[in-house]
Design an enzyme around this catalytic site. Structure first.
Site, short mmCIF file in Angstrom:
data_model
loop_
_atom_site.label_atom_id
_atom_site.label_comp_id
_atom_site.label_asym_id
_atom_site.label_seq_id
_atom_site.Cartn_x
_atom_site.Cartn_y
_atom_site.Cartn_z
N ASP A 84 -43.50 45.71 129.41
CA ASP A 84 -43.02 44.44 130.08
C ASP A 84 -43.93 42.94 129.88
O ASP A 84 -45.35 43.97 129.96
CB ASP A 84 -42.57 44.89 131.18
CG ASP A 84 -42.12 43.48 131.52
OD1 ASP A 84 -40.75 42.59 130.96
OD2 ASP A 84 -42.60 42.40 132.42
N ASN A 109 -43.51 30.75 128.89
CA ASN A 109 -42.23 30.23 128.00
C ASN A 109 -42.45 28.09 129.05
O ASN A 109 -42.34 27.88 128.23
CB ASN A 109 -41.50 30.38 128.51
CG ASN A 109 -40.57 31.60 127.30
OD1 ASN A 109 -40.78 31.13 126.05
ND2 ASN A 109 -39.95 32.32 127.51
N ASP A 156 -42.10 32.94 121.83
CA ASP A 156 -41.90 33.65 120.51
C ASP A 156 -42.49 34.03 119.99
O ASP A 156 -43.16 34.80 118.97
CB ASP A 156 -40.35 32.79 119.57
CG ASP A 156 -39.39 32.52 119.84
OD1 ASP A 156 -38.77 33.13 120.96
OD2 ASP A 156 -38.59 32.08 119.03
N ASP A 207 -38.53 40.22 126.87
CA ASP A 207 -40.18 40.61 126.44
C ASP A 207 -40.77 41.91 127.20
O ASP A 207 -41.64 42.04 126.54
CB ASP A 207 -41.04 39.55 127.72
CG ASP A 207 -40.94 40.07 129.35
OD1 ASP A 207 -39.20 39.74 129.49
OD2 ASP A 207 -41.51 39.46 129.92
#
Length: 163
Positions: free
Chosen positions: A43, A51, A60, A86
């Protein structure tokens, strides 16, 4: 069309549908032949914050970067999947917990040695990793559950670690 059905378009690794199909087969194979099998859940730590800093397009880029770093250290027999937003899952055939921990350390080192430049932000993604080895006779969902619990343990232990 087959590639679109079984691979994640963003990261290039197999998707959750592929994991759901291949993990039962791998556990049955390990059971039948008596070999070790480990599962790793990775993770990206604080992905929401990333983000928020660089936007979803920047996020991304981090996912692509992480996928590439993961794939660089895998053996041909190892199977990488995008599990969630993620999160990545790796199926590691012929690998006990010691070998899985070694692979996890290599992944962390690969990520730690490379930063991504996005919108004047230098980001070095950190990861938490949960490991579990197959117990002969157990259901594949239990193996995933134990890997997931190990991931939560890694997060509780401060993130950027292996449990």
């Amino acid at each position: 069309m087959e590639k679109m059905a079984f691979y994640d378009a963003l990261t290039g690794v197999m998707n959750r549908k592929s994991l759901d199909e291949l993990l039962p087969k791998e556990t049955k194979r390990a059971e039948r032949h008596g070999y070790d099998l480990s599962v790793m859940i990775i993770d990206i730590d604080n992905f929401k914050i990333i983000n928020d800093q660089v936007g979803h397009i920047g996020g991304d880029q981090i996912l692509k970067h992480a996928s590439k770093a993961i794939r660089q250290v895998l053996r041909i027999s190892d199977l990488p999947f995008r599990f969630g937003g993620d999160e990545f899952v790796l199926i590691l055939p012929n690998t006990d917990l010691v070998g899985a921990r070694s692979a996890a350390k290599q992944i962390m080192a690969s990520l730690g040695n490379s930063a991504v430049e996005i919108n004047n932000h230098s980001i070095t993604p950190r990861v938490s990793i949960g490991l579990a080895s197959y117990r002969h006779g157990e259901h594949h969902e239990e193996l995933i559950r134990r890997s997931d619990q190990a991931l939560y343990d890694a997060k509780k232990n401060g993130r950027n670690c292996i449990s």
